[in-house]
Design an enzyme around this catalytic site. Structure first.
Site, PDB file in Angstrom:
ATOM      1  N   PRO A   2       0.806  -1.215   0.000  1.00 46.91           N
ATOM      2  CA  PRO A   2       0.000   0.000   0.000  1.00 46.91           C
ATOM      3  C   PRO A   2       0.844   1.273   0.000  1.00 46.91           C
ATOM      4  CG  PRO A   2      -0.803  -1.553   1.629  1.00 46.91           C
ATOM      5  CD  PRO A   2       0.516  -2.053   1.146  1.00 46.91           C
ATOM      6  N   GLU A   3       0.747   2.019  -1.072  1.00 42.49           N
ATOM      7  CA  GLU A   3       1.296   3.372  -1.127  1.00 42.49           C
ATOM      8  C   GLU A   3       0.073   4.280  -1.199  1.00 42.49           C
ATOM      9  OE1 GLU A   3       4.532   3.821  -3.933  1.00 42.49           O
ATOM     10  OE2 GLU A   3       5.085   1.717  -3.723  1.00 42.49           O
TER      11      GLU A   3
END
Length: 272
Positions: A2-3
DNA sequence: ACGCCCTCCTGTTGGC
DNA sequence: TGCCAACAGGAGGGCG
């Protein structure tokens, strides 16, 4: 991984189910996350109403009507899904936030790099948020800003844009992709970049992140959005995890090296 | 202030 | 076929 696009996709998926709802309970099965989850947290969120679901950097912020904020980080392998209340839990389902709608928000995180905090008062004052740089899609993140910040910095530009005190939300995937998009090699020292190159990097970060948000982020392994669906930006990656494969633009084999203990990918022809 | 490296963790992969 | 080491990385923290 997750960015920013993955966290924003999760926020958008969760928000319609969470906003306005009462927290019936928080069922914590595993408190050993990045930091131990405060044992009093479940009791303190119980009964509160969720007034908004926001995002700051890679943190999800559930604003509660009790002047507190539930702050969740998805870590490396975390996902938060909206599920029916009777869904049996599986391995690595660390907590459920039970709503007054027969639905739960369920956090799954195999590597336990995620975190959960309950903040009193203004979340922006919390130590984990107070020294963060601007949001990459905000107007305040512009060429002037990055140009000023790059002065005197000897660190490689790729590590520089991944520094959350410079700009938030840019992780390993999007740093490589944005630098390809900008035509700048990841190993260049930040302070030696030309003004035009810095402007191109700012524009590229915004373009790459916005495109990734549009298609629900990038799924490499674990990541799924709130509805359980993967993100589709992987198909649009130009360099990440493509070592040895032909550049989509010029067919030169993509190169890979380790930079700051992270894999970096670039095209030696398209990037200077 | 800056730059560098270590640490947490588990699932997957590759070598022997 | 099985075992084990290497690898993946967000980001705080410690050190020089």
């Amino acid at each position: 991984m997750p960015e920013l696009p993955e966290v924003e996709t999760t926020r958008r998926g969760v928000e319609p189910f969470a906003r306005g709802r009462l927290v019936r309970a928080l069922r914590l099965r595993e408190s050993r996350l990045r930091w131990p989850v405060d044992a009093t947290l479940p009791r303190r969120v119980s009964g509160a109403r969720i007034t908004a679901v926001e995002r700051r950097a890679k943190y999800l912020l559930f604003r509660l009507d009790t002047d507190t904020t539930l702050m969740l980080h998805l870590g490396m392998s975390g996902s938060l899904r909206v599920l029916p209340v009777d869904t049996p839990h599986r391995k690595h389902d660390h907590f459920d936030l039970e709503l007054d709608s027969e639905r739960i928000l369920r956090f799954n995180d195999p590597r336990r790099f995620g975190s959960l905090h309950l903040i009193e008062g203004d979340p922006a004052q919390h130590p984990l948020l107070s020294s963060l740089g601007p949001e990459p899609l905000a107007a305040s993140f512009d060429a002037d800003y990055l140009w000023q910040r790059t002065r005197k910095r000897r660190v490689a530009i790729k590590q520089f844009v991944m520094n959350a005190q410079v700009v938030v939300g840019v992780g390993n995937i999007y740093a490589s992709e944005a630098l390809f998009c900008a035509g700048v090699r990841p190993g260049r020292a930040a302070r030696l970049l030309k003004r035009g190159e810095v402007a191109a990097i700012v524009a590229a970060i915004k373009r790459v992140l916005a495109m990734a948000v549009e298609v629900g982020g990038t799924t490499l392994r674990d990541y799924v959005g709130a509805d359980g669906n993967p993100g589709y930006f992987r198909q649009k990656l130009f360099v990440y995890e493509r070592a040895g494969e032909p550049c989509r633009s010029c067919e030169t084999p993509i190169r890979q090296r380790v930079q700051g203990q992270r894999s970096t990918y670039w095209c030696p022809t398209c990037q200077r």
